[in-house]
Scaffold this motif. Structure first.
Motif, PDB file in Angstrom:
ATOM      1  N   GLU A 185      11.179  21.455 -14.235  1.00  0.00           N
ATOM      2  CA  GLU A 185      12.195  22.320 -13.624  1.00  0.00           C
ATOM      3  C   GLU A 185      13.548  22.247 -14.343  1.00  0.00           C
ATOM      4  O   GLU A 185      14.238  23.250 -14.469  1.00  0.00           O
ATOM      5  N   THR A 186      13.931  21.052 -14.785  1.00  0.00           N
ATOM      6  CA  THR A 186      15.276  20.866 -15.341  1.00  0.00           C
ATOM      7  C   THR A 186      15.323  20.840 -16.871  1.00  0.00           C
ATOM      8  O   THR A 186      16.395  20.982 -17.454  1.00  0.00           O
ATOM      9  N   GLY A 187      14.169  20.611 -17.505  1.00  0.00           N
ATOM     10  CA  GLY A 187      14.161  20.480 -18.955  1.00  0.00           C
ATOM     11  C   GLY A 187      14.660  19.122 -19.425  1.00  0.00           C
ATOM     12  O   GLY A 187      14.870  18.898 -20.612  1.00  0.00           O
ATOM     13  N   ILE A 188      14.848  18.193 -18.492  1.00  0.00           N
ATOM     14  CA  ILE A 188      15.280  16.833 -18.799  1.00  0.00           C
ATOM     15  C   ILE A 188      14.076  15.922 -18.697  1.00  0.00           C
ATOM     16  O   ILE A 188      13.307  15.995 -17.744  1.00  0.00           O
ATOM     17  N   ASP A 189      13.898  15.056 -19.692  1.00  0.00           N
ATOM     18  CA  ASP A 189      12.764  14.130 -19.681  1.00  0.00           C
ATOM     19  C   ASP A 189      12.985  13.075 -18.600  1.00  0.00           C
ATOM     20  O   ASP A 189      13.899  12.262 -18.714  1.00  0.00           O
ATOM     21  N   VAL A 190      12.178  13.112 -17.564  1.00  0.00           N
ATOM     22  CA  VAL A 190      12.267  12.156 -16.454  1.00  0.00           C
ATOM     23  C   VAL A 190      10.933  11.433 -16.358  1.00  0.00           C
ATOM     24  O   VAL A 190       9.880  12.060 -16.371  1.00  0.00           O
ATOM     25  N   SER A 191      10.995  10.123 -16.291  1.00  0.00           N
ATOM     26  CA  SER A 191       9.771   9.337 -16.101  1.00  0.00           C
ATOM     27  C   SER A 191      10.024   8.294 -15.031  1.00  0.00           C
ATOM     28  O   SER A 191      11.148   8.132 -14.565  1.00  0.00           O
ATOM     29  N   VAL A 192       8.974   7.578 -14.622  1.00  0.00           N
ATOM     30  CA  VAL A 192       9.050   6.607 -13.529  1.00  0.00           C
ATOM     31  C   VAL A 192       8.737   5.221 -14.085  1.00  0.00           C
ATOM     32  O   VAL A 192       7.796   5.050 -14.863  1.00  0.00           O
ATOM     33  N   LEU A 193       9.544   4.237 -13.679  1.00  0.00           N
ATOM     34  CA  LEU A 193       9.308   2.852 -14.087  1.00  0.00           C
ATOM     35  C   LEU A 193       8.012   2.339 -13.481  1.00  0.00           C
ATOM     36  O   LEU A 193       7.551   2.837 -12.445  1.00  0.00           O
ATOM     37  N   PRO A 194       7.412   1.296 -14.064  1.00  0.00           N
ATOM     38  CA  PRO A 194       6.257   0.653 -13.429  1.00  0.00           C
ATOM     39  C   PRO A 194       6.675   0.082 -12.066  1.00  0.00           C
ATOM     40  O   PRO A 194       7.836  -0.278 -11.866  1.00  0.00           O
ATOM     41  N   MET A 195       5.725  -0.011 -11.143  1.00  0.00           N
ATOM     42  CA  MET A 195       6.021  -0.479  -9.774  1.00  0.00           C
ATOM     43  C   MET A 195       6.704  -1.840  -9.748  1.00  0.00           C
ATOM     44  O   MET A 195       7.611  -2.063  -8.952  1.00  0.00           O
ATOM     45  N   ASP A 196       6.282  -2.744 -10.625  1.00  0.00           N
ATOM     46  CA  ASP A 196       6.846  -4.095 -10.583  1.00  0.00           C
ATOM     47  C   ASP A 196       8.300  -4.149 -11.064  1.00  0.00           C
ATOM     48  O   ASP A 196       8.960  -5.178 -10.922  1.00  0.00           O
ATOM     49  N   ALA A 214       0.840  -1.207   0.000  1.00  0.00           N
ATOM     50  CA  ALA A 214       0.000   0.000   0.000  1.00  0.00           C
ATOM     51  C   ALA A 214       0.870   1.250   0.000  1.00  0.00           C
ATOM     52  O   ALA A 214       0.589   2.214  -0.735  1.00  0.00           O
ATOM     53  N   MET A 215       1.938   1.236   0.805  1.00  0.00           N
ATOM     54  CA  MET A 215       2.847   2.392   0.856  1.00  0.00           C
ATOM     55  C   MET A 215       3.583   2.537  -0.477  1.00  0.00           C
ATOM     56  O   MET A 215       3.791   3.646  -0.958  1.00  0.00           O
ATOM     57  N   LYS A 216       3.957   1.397  -1.090  1.00  0.00           N
ATOM     58  CA  LYS A 216       4.626   1.447  -2.399  1.00  0.00           C
ATOM     59  C   LYS A 216       3.719   2.105  -3.436  1.00  0.00           C
ATOM     60  O   LYS A 216       4.175   2.932  -4.239  1.00  0.00           O
ATOM     61  N   ALA A 217       2.449   1.755  -3.426  1.00  0.00           N
ATOM     62  CA  ALA A 217       1.505   2.329  -4.393  1.00  0.00           C
ATOM     63  C   ALA A 217       1.367   3.833  -4.168  1.00  0.00           C
ATOM     64  O   ALA A 217       1.323   4.615  -5.137  1.00  0.00           O
ATOM     65  N   GLU A 218       1.313   4.235  -2.916  1.00  0.00           N
ATOM     66  CA  GLU A 218       1.222   5.670  -2.593  1.00  0.00           C
ATOM     67  C   GLU A 218       2.491   6.403  -3.025  1.00  0.00           C
ATOM     68  O   GLU A 218       2.425   7.463  -3.646  1.00  0.00           O
ATOM     69  N   TYR A 219       3.649   5.831  -2.683  1.00  0.00           N
ATOM     70  CA  TYR A 219       4.921   6.443  -3.085  1.00  0.00           C
ATOM     71  C   TYR A 219       5.017   6.537  -4.614  1.00  0.00           C
ATOM     72  O   TYR A 219       5.446   7.549  -5.162  1.00  0.00           O
ATOM     73  N   HIS A 220       4.626   5.456  -5.295  1.00  0.00           N
ATOM     74  CA  HIS A 220       4.730   5.424  -6.748  1.00  0.00           C
ATOM     75  C   HIS A 220       3.919   6.549  -7.376  1.00  0.00           C
ATOM     76  O   HIS A 220       4.400   7.214  -8.315  1.00  0.00           O
ATOM     77  N   ALA A 221       2.726   6.757  -6.892  1.00  0.00           N
ATOM     78  CA  ALA A 221       1.890   7.848  -7.411  1.00  0.00           C
ATOM     79  C   ALA A 221       2.573   9.203  -7.180  1.00  0.00           C
ATOM     80  O   ALA A 221       2.554  10.078  -8.059  1.00  0.00           O
ATOM     81  N   GLU A 222       3.181   9.369  -6.003  1.00  0.00           N
ATOM     82  CA  GLU A 222       3.910  10.615  -5.722  1.00  0.00           C
ATOM     83  C   GLU A 222       5.145  10.735  -6.620  1.00  0.00           C
ATOM     84  O   GLU A 222       5.470  11.830  -7.083  1.00  0.00           O
ATOM     85  N   TYR A 223       5.825   9.612  -6.854  1.00  0.00           N
ATOM     86  CA  TYR A 223       7.008   9.634  -7.720  1.00  0.00           C
ATOM     87  C   TYR A 223       6.658  10.149  -9.120  1.00  0.00           C
ATOM     88  O   TYR A 223       7.421  10.906  -9.722  1.00  0.00           O
ATOM     89  N   ILE A 224       5.524   9.716  -9.630  1.00  0.00           N
ATOM     90  CA  ILE A 224       5.103  10.146 -10.972  1.00  0.00           C
ATOM     91  C   ILE A 224       4.935  11.662 -11.005  1.00  0.00           C
ATOM     92  O   ILE A 224       5.403  12.332 -11.929  1.00  0.00           O
ATOM     93  N   GLN A 225       4.297  12.208  -9.989  1.00  0.00           N
ATOM     94  CA  GLN A 225       4.116  13.664  -9.923  1.00  0.00           C
ATOM     95  C   GLN A 225       5.457  14.379  -9.761  1.00  0.00           C
ATOM     96  O   GLN A 225       5.714  15.392 -10.399  1.00  0.00           O
ATOM     97  N   ILE A 226       6.321  13.838  -8.917  1.00  0.00           N
ATOM     98  CA  ILE A 226       7.645  14.435  -8.710  1.00  0.00           C
ATOM     99  C   ILE A 226       8.433  14.428 -10.024  1.00  0.00           C
ATOM    100  O   ILE A 226       9.083  15.422 -10.374  1.00  0.00           O
ATOM    101  N   ALA A 227       8.366  13.316 -10.755  1.00  0.00           N
ATOM    102  CA  ALA A 227       9.089  13.215 -12.025  1.00  0.00           C
ATOM    103  C   ALA A 227       8.607  14.283 -12.995  1.00  0.00           C
ATOM    104  O   ALA A 227       9.410  14.914 -13.690  1.00  0.00           O
ATOM    105  N   ARG A 228       7.299  14.511 -13.052  1.00  0.00           N
ATOM    106  CA  ARG A 228       6.763  15.573 -13.918  1.00  0.00           C
ATOM    107  C   ARG A 228       7.313  16.937 -13.514  1.00  0.00           C
ATOM    108  O   ARG A 228       7.691  17.745 -14.354  1.00  0.00           O
ATOM    109  N   GLU A 229       7.334  17.198 -12.208  1.00  0.00           N
ATOM    110  CA  GLU A 229       7.833  18.488 -11.713  1.00  0.00           C
ATOM    111  C   GLU A 229       9.319  18.664 -12.010  1.00  0.00           C
ATOM    112  O   GLU A 229       9.747  19.733 -12.458  1.00  0.00           O
ATOM    113  N   VAL A 230      10.121  17.618 -11.760  1.00  0.00           N
ATOM    114  CA  VAL A 230      11.561  17.696 -12.014  1.00  0.00           C
ATOM    115  C   VAL A 230      11.820  17.863 -13.512  1.00  0.00           C
ATOM    116  O   VAL A 230      12.703  18.618 -13.917  1.00  0.00           O
ATOM    117  N   SER A 231      11.043  17.182 -14.335  1.00  0.00           N
ATOM    118  CA  SER A 231      11.169  17.344 -15.784  1.00  0.00           C
ATOM    119  C   SER A 231      10.943  18.790 -16.185  1.00  0.00           C
ATOM    120  O   SER A 231      11.705  19.360 -16.968  1.00  0.00           O
TER     121      SER A 231
END
Length: 189
Positions: free
Chosen positions: A36-47, A17-34
């Motif tokens: 902010e930095t102009g670098i394409d950042v994405s998040v791998l699938p949880m598995d 459950a915590m992994k799923a919550e973190y993963h959702a936050e990671y996706i949003q963070i990756a969008r923000e960092v992308s």
């Protein structure tokens, strides 16, 4: 700067459950960092996350921001040849008559290629060959050229054909010959 992943290792054992919550936050963070930095950042699938990949959202943000802002550099200082380069140079050929010298300037533009077995640049092809008279009393009109690679593609022998007007005479199909050399870094001389 080396990344110290040992600080993250202790907090990796979290529930699904915590992994799923973190993963959702990671996706949003990756969008923000992308953004902010102009670098394409994405998040791998949880598995595809290993236990060491899980960290708090703040730690994740710091980690991907550092990676996004870092340059990947090689160890050492090898300034060897480029795998592909273009270069040109000008050579002269001349004819002498009655103590006067008539000079034809020949410019070759070439493509060189890194040969991995010799670890040096060699000629790959001719982009263009142009020529003109540099003598004020002669006129040169290029009609064609031929090129022949020699010396394991380190030398290009060029024969330029043209019409030379000089001293009231027209010399049709006059030939001018030069050789261009490619050094180990692709510089043409």
């Amino acid at each position: 700067m080396a990344l110290d992943l040992s600080a993250f290792a202790a907090s990796r054992h979290i529930g699904d459950a915590m992994k799923a919550e973190y993963h959702a936050e990671y996706i949003q963070i990756a969008r923000e960092v992308s953004k902010e930095t102009g670098i394409d950042v994405s998040v791998l699938p949880m598995d595809e996350f290993s236990d060491e990949d899980w960290r708090t959202p703040d730690e994740f943000r710091a980690f991907i921001t550092e990676i996004a802002n870092s340059k990947i550099v090689c160890d050492g200082s090898y300034d060897g040849p480029q795998p592909y380069s273009r270069d040109y140079t000008t050579k002269t050929a001349s004819v002498e008559a009655e103590g006067l010298k008539y000079t034809i300037s020949i410019t070759g533009s070439f493509v060189t290629q890194l040969n991995s077995s010799t670890h040096r640049q060699h000629f790959d092809s001719i982009t263009s060959i142009t020529s003109r008279s540099t003598s004020s009393t002669a006129t040169w009109t290029q009609t064609g050229y031929t090129g022949k690679m020699m010396d394991a593609a380190r030398t290009y022998a060029i024969t330029v054909s043209g019409r030379l007007k000089v001293g009231g005479a027209l010399f049709s199909n006059k030939l001018a010959y030069v050789e261009f050399y490619c050094n180990s870094t692709g510089e043409i001389s």
